[in-house]
Design an enzyme around this catalytic site. Structure first.
Site, PDB file in Angstrom:
ATOM      1  N   GLY A  25       0.784  -1.235   0.000  1.00 40.32           N
ATOM      2  CA  GLY A  25       0.000   0.000   0.000  1.00 40.32           C
ATOM      3  C   GLY A  25       0.810   1.276   0.000  1.00 40.32           C
ATOM      4  O   GLY A  25       0.290   2.339   0.361  1.00 40.32           O
ATOM      5  N   ASN A  27       1.791   3.058  -2.536  1.00 40.28           N
ATOM      6  CA  ASN A  27       1.206   4.037  -3.467  1.00 40.28           C
ATOM      7  C   ASN A  27      -0.052   4.666  -2.878  1.00 40.28           C
ATOM      8  O   ASN A  27      -0.252   5.878  -2.987  1.00 40.28           O
ATOM      9  CB  ASN A  27       0.907   3.374  -4.822  1.00 40.28           C
ATOM     10  CG  ASN A  27       2.131   3.340  -5.718  1.00 40.28           C
ATOM     11  OD1 ASN A  27       2.555   4.376  -6.229  1.00 40.28           O
ATOM     12  ND2 ASN A  27       2.723   2.165  -5.885  1.00 40.28           N
ATOM     13  N   MET A 102      -3.742  -7.055  -7.017  1.00 39.92           N
ATOM     14  CA  MET A 102      -3.130  -8.181  -7.738  1.00 39.92           C
ATOM     15  C   MET A 102      -4.140  -9.139  -8.350  1.00 39.92           C
ATOM     16  O   MET A 102      -3.883 -10.333  -8.457  1.00 39.92           O
ATOM     17  CB  MET A 102      -2.189  -8.942  -6.782  1.00 39.92           C
ATOM     18  CG  MET A 102      -1.064  -8.096  -6.223  1.00 39.92           C
ATOM     19  SD  MET A 102      -0.094  -7.277  -7.500  1.00 39.92           S
ATOM     20  CE  MET A 102       0.836  -8.672  -8.093  1.00 39.92           C
ATOM     21  N   ARG A 103      -5.295  -8.613  -8.745  1.00 42.10           N
ATOM     22  CA  ARG A 103      -6.264  -9.442  -9.455  1.00 42.10           C
ATOM     23  C   ARG A 103      -6.696  -8.735 -10.727  1.00 42.10           C
ATOM     24  O   ARG A 103      -6.767  -7.506 -10.758  1.00 42.10           O
ATOM     25  CB  ARG A 103      -7.510  -9.690  -8.585  1.00 42.10           C
ATOM     26  CG  ARG A 103      -7.306 -10.740  -7.521  1.00 42.10           C
ATOM     27  CD  ARG A 103      -8.492 -10.804  -6.600  1.00 42.10           C
ATOM     28  NE  ARG A 103      -9.709 -11.296  -7.230  1.00 42.10           N
ATOM     29  CZ  ARG A 103     -10.013 -12.585  -7.371  1.00 42.10           C
ATOM     30  NH1 ARG A 103      -9.199 -13.510  -6.939  1.00 42.10           N
ATOM     31  NH2 ARG A 103     -11.156 -12.957  -7.934  1.00 42.10           N
ATOM     32  N   LEU A 105      -9.381  -7.461 -13.190  1.00 39.00           N
ATOM     33  CA  LEU A 105     -10.801  -7.111 -13.095  1.00 39.00           C
ATOM     34  C   LEU A 105     -11.561  -7.790 -14.233  1.00 39.00           C
ATOM     35  O   LEU A 105     -11.030  -7.959 -15.334  1.00 39.00           O
ATOM     36  CB  LEU A 105     -10.964  -5.598 -13.202  1.00 39.00           C
ATOM     37  CG  LEU A 105     -10.292  -4.778 -12.099  1.00 39.00           C
ATOM     38  CD1 LEU A 105     -10.383  -3.293 -12.419  1.00 39.00           C
ATOM     39  CD2 LEU A 105     -10.927  -5.076 -10.741  1.00 39.00           C
ATOM     40  N   HIS A 121       1.837   0.854 -13.079  1.00 37.07           N
ATOM     41  CA  HIS A 121       2.598  -0.361 -13.384  1.00 37.07           C
ATOM     42  C   HIS A 121       4.087  -0.012 -13.379  1.00 37.07           C
ATOM     43  O   HIS A 121       4.483   1.021 -13.929  1.00 37.07           O
ATOM     44  CB  HIS A 121       2.172  -0.899 -14.753  1.00 37.07           C
ATOM     45  CG  HIS A 121       2.845  -2.189 -15.102  1.00 37.07           C
ATOM     46  ND1 HIS A 121       2.452  -3.395 -14.556  1.00 37.07           N
ATOM     47  CD2 HIS A 121       3.906  -2.459 -15.910  1.00 37.07           C
ATOM     48  CE1 HIS A 121       3.234  -4.355 -15.025  1.00 37.07           C
ATOM     49  NE2 HIS A 121       4.133  -3.817 -15.844  1.00 37.07           N
ATOM     50  N   ASP A 157      -2.567  -4.922 -18.293  1.00 37.21           N
ATOM     51  CA  ASP A 157      -1.785  -3.683 -18.224  1.00 37.21           C
ATOM     52  C   ASP A 157      -1.893  -2.874 -19.510  1.00 37.21           C
ATOM     53  O   ASP A 157      -0.916  -2.335 -20.030  1.00 37.21           O
ATOM     54  CB  ASP A 157      -0.322  -4.001 -17.870  1.00 37.21           C
ATOM     55  CG  ASP A 157      -0.214  -4.582 -16.472  1.00 37.21           C
ATOM     56  OD1 ASP A 157      -0.953  -4.120 -15.579  1.00 37.21           O
ATOM     57  OD2 ASP A 157       0.572  -5.516 -16.271  1.00 37.21           O
ATOM     58  N   GLN A 185       9.587   6.980  -8.008  1.00 31.36           N
ATOM     59  CA  GLN A 185       8.934   7.712  -9.093  1.00 31.36           C
ATOM     60  C   GLN A 185       7.444   7.409  -9.158  1.00 31.36           C
ATOM     61  O   GLN A 185       6.638   8.265  -9.511  1.00 31.36           O
ATOM     62  CB  GLN A 185       9.600   7.389 -10.445  1.00 31.36           C
ATOM     63  CG  GLN A 185      11.026   7.866 -10.542  1.00 31.36           C
ATOM     64  CD  GLN A 185      11.147   9.361 -10.247  1.00 31.36           C
ATOM     65  OE1 GLN A 185      10.406  10.177 -10.791  1.00 31.36           O
ATOM     66  NE2 GLN A 185      12.063   9.708  -9.354  1.00 31.36           N
ATOM     67  N   GLU A 186       7.067   6.165  -8.809  1.00 29.62           N
ATOM     68  CA  GLU A 186       5.640   5.814  -8.784  1.00 29.62           C
ATOM     69  C   GLU A 186       4.882   6.750  -7.849  1.00 29.62           C
ATOM     70  O   GLU A 186       3.796   7.235  -8.165  1.00 29.62           O
ATOM     71  CB  GLU A 186       5.446   4.368  -8.302  1.00 29.62           C
ATOM     72  CG  GLU A 186       5.936   3.311  -9.269  1.00 29.62           C
ATOM     73  CD  GLU A 186       5.577   1.904  -8.801  1.00 29.62           C
ATOM     74  OE1 GLU A 186       4.470   1.690  -8.285  1.00 29.62           O
ATOM     75  OE2 GLU A 186       6.429   1.010  -8.962  1.00 29.62           O
TER      76      GLU A 186
HETATM   77  C1  GRF Z   1       3.815  -1.179  -7.354  1.00 30.95           C
HETATM   78  O1  GRF Z   1       5.072  -1.459  -7.849  1.00 30.95           O
HETATM   79  C2  GRF Z   1       2.846  -0.946  -8.484  1.00 30.95           C
HETATM   80  O2  GRF Z   1       3.435  -0.375  -9.605  1.00 30.95           O
HETATM   81  C3  GRF Z   1       2.377  -2.330  -8.809  1.00 30.95           C
HETATM   82  O3  GRF Z   1       2.295  -2.995  -7.572  1.00 30.95           O
HETATM   83  C4  GRF Z   1       3.191  -2.377  -6.656  1.00 30.95           C
HETATM   84  C5  GRF Z   1       2.364  -1.984  -5.466  1.00 30.95           C
HETATM   85  O4  GRF Z   1       3.166  -1.454  -4.433  1.00 30.95           O
HETATM   86  N1  GRF Z   1       1.131  -2.324  -9.539  1.00 30.95           N
HETATM   87  P1  GRF Z   1       2.469  -0.766  -3.194  1.00 30.95           P
HETATM   88  O5  GRF Z   1       1.514  -1.805  -2.608  1.00 30.95           O
HETATM   89  O6  GRF Z   1       1.737   0.436  -3.684  1.00 30.95           O
HETATM   90  O7  GRF Z   1       3.580  -0.440  -2.258  1.00 30.95           O
END
Ligand code: GRF
Length: 213
Positions: A25, A27, A102-103, A105, A121, A157, A185-186
């Site tokens: 979590g 992000n 991680m599923r 949709l 991603h 994706d 960067q995310e």
């Molecule tokens: C991130 O690398 C995101 O790009 C990918 O899953 C990861 C999730 O990380 N889709 P977090 O749970 O947000 O730390």
């Protein structure tokens, strides 16, 4: 097609996000922090996890957000997604924010929310979709990688790209070091893209996204 959330209601209300996650979590927390410091005009109406012990859902509880675990056990994919959609609708979610969910949709979910689902991603799509994107990049030997924020289409994706940020791939990088560099960067990219959407600046033209000034 204009992706606009800036209708009359928008003048008085902030865009409502529904966050879907499965794990750490980070992000989600970066977005929540950006909102908390007033740099993103939106609110997180609900956080949903398909995993009971996801650290992200614990963090959502700690922050006093509406947080739900909806496990898929015993349900078809359609039933599970229907349950999630019910919860999102109950919380009046306008934009679904996938943050390490991680599923896949179901098509029904994607159609129901149209261009109102976004994902991040950890690669420069369309390179390296799917799992272990950072490992795929290292194994391929690319010199530059990064992250992509995109609308969610029906393919893996897939979907119009809103924003990408690049990072160098360095000699001696491991999956961990590259992942950490991309993750930094995310956290910047996701909030930036969401800010554009919340401000009604994002338009989809064909499969491209234009961001108006
Ligand atoms: C991130 O690398 C995101 O790009 C990918 O899953 C990861 C999730 O990380 N889709 P977090 O749970 O947000 O730390």
């Amino acid at each position: 097609m204009r992706v606009s959330y800036s209708d009359a209601k928008r003048m008085t209300k902030r865009l409502k996000f529904g966050v879907l996650l499965s794990g750490r979590g980070s992000n989600f927390l970066a977005i929540a922090d950006t909102i908390a410091r007033g740099a993103l005009d939106a609110e997180i109406s609900v956080v949903i996890s398909n995993k009971a012990y996801a650290p992200g859902i614990t963090a959502a509880h700690v922050r006093g957000l509406h947080a739900h675990v909806i496990q898929p056990k015993g349900l078809t994919r359609e039933q599970h997604d229907a349950e999630i959609m019910r919860t999102l609708t109950h919380h009046e979610v306008e934009l679904v924010v996938l943050a390490g969910y991680m599923r896949l949709l179901t098509p029904g979910f994607i159609r129901a929310f149209g261009n109102r689902i976004v994902n991040i991603h950890p690669s420069l799509l369309p390179a390296f979709p799917g799992l272990h994107a950072q490992r795929q990049a290292l194994e391929y030997g690319v010199k530059v990688s990064g992250c992509t924020v995109h609308f969610v289409g029906e393919g893996l994706d897939d979907g119009p790209i809103i924003l990408q940020k690049t990072v160098p791939v360095l000699d001696g990088d491991t999956e961990e070091t590259l992942s950490a560099r991309i993750l930094q960067q995310e956290h910047i990219a996701y909030s930036e893209a969401l800010r554009w959407i919340a401000a009604g600046r994002v338009e989809i033209v064909g499969r491209a996204v234009r961001v108006r000034n």
